[in-house]
Design a protein around this motif. Structure first.
Motif, mmCIF file in Angstrom:
data_model
loop_
_atom_site.group_PDB
_atom_site.id
_atom_site.type_symbol
_atom_site.label_atom_id
_atom_site.label_comp_id
_atom_site.label_asym_id
_atom_site.label_seq_id
_atom_site.Cartn_x
_atom_site.Cartn_y
_atom_site.Cartn_z
ATOM 1 N N ASP A 261 24.154 90.815 35.119
ATOM 2 C CA ASP A 261 24.146 90.265 36.476
ATOM 3 C C ASP A 261 25.477 89.631 36.880
ATOM 4 N N GLY A 262 26.580 90.250 36.478
ATOM 5 C CA GLY A 262 27.886 89.763 36.916
ATOM 6 C C GLY A 262 28.435 88.598 36.134
ATOM 7 N N LEU A 263 27.832 88.268 34.975
ATOM 8 C CA LEU A 263 28.333 87.167 34.152
ATOM 9 C C LEU A 263 29.436 87.657 33.215
ATOM 10 N N THR A 264 30.418 86.819 32.983
ATOM 11 C CA THR A 264 31.463 87.108 32.008
ATOM 12 C C THR A 264 31.667 85.886 31.121
ATOM 13 N N LEU A 265 32.032 86.140 29.870
ATOM 14 C CA LEU A 265 32.310 85.066 28.911
ATOM 15 C C LEU A 265 33.759 85.180 28.474
#
Length: 205
Positions: free
Chosen positions: A83-87
């Protein structure tokens, strides 16, 4: 008669003197013993809890400070999630205490807010103690072929970021995780956080 009376008087005086000396000796011993006990009872219990309290306070402050003083511009790795998350991983540091701290930032570049409950892992006992946390993260030592899980205290609480609320769209949150340190010969590990791709990281320090 005078000689007998004089002898009796001397005996009486001697008896009185001896009794007085004994009384003084008893009083002196009682004072020393009582004073010693009073000082021990008054100082030891109060000093021990005070020391423990200071140590606990220091440990809490150290745990709270973990993940701080990290350069937010450093980028050891960046992996995508759902869902468009980045780490973005900013630092992987080996500490003297025998553990490795991973610090980073989770960014929400999607259109909707994202909950932090998905990163607590699948172990029910861990999730119950650490809701809305990153307790589900793991490290894999590829050389030693061993998997490491996040450290926990005696109450089962993780040494990691907890209490994560929903991350609004366009916002980010800093996170940290502490693991047992692999052997010094292992300088590279695979890092995985649930819902994110695996990242290969080099350990510093």
């Amino acid at each position: 008669m005078s000689i007998r009376r004089s002898t009796k008087s001397r005996r009486a005086v001697a008896a009185v003197s001896l009794a007085a000396a004994l009384a003084l000796a008893v009083v002196g011993c009682g004072t020393d013993g009582g004073g010693g006990k009073t000082n021990d009872a008054g100082s030891s219990p109060s000093s021990t809890p005070s020391k423990s309290s200071e140590e606990d306070k220091g440990a809490k402050q150290e745990d709270t400070a973990a993940g701080e003083n990290v350069d937010p511009n450093a980028k050891l790795a960046q992996v995508n999630g759902r869902d468009g998350l980045t780490l973005v991983v900013n630092e992987v540091r080996r500490d003297n205490g025998g553990f490795v701290t991973v610090s980073g930032v989770i960014k929400n570049e999607g259109d909707e807010a994202s909950s932090g409950s998905q990163w607590s892992g699948s172990e029910s006992a861990i999730v119950a103690k650490n809701p809305n946390s990153v307790a589900g993260a793991t490290l894999v030592d590829k050389v030693g072929k061993k998997r490491y899980y996040i450290l926990r205290d005696t109450d089962g609480r993780c040494l990691c970021t907890t209490g994560l609320t929903a991350i609004p769209s366009g916002k980010s949150v800093s996170v940290f995780m502490q693991f047992p340190a692999p052997p010094a010969t292992s300088t590279e590990v695979d890092f995985t956080l649930p819902t994110f791709a695996t990242a290969s990281l080099k350990i510093s320090g």
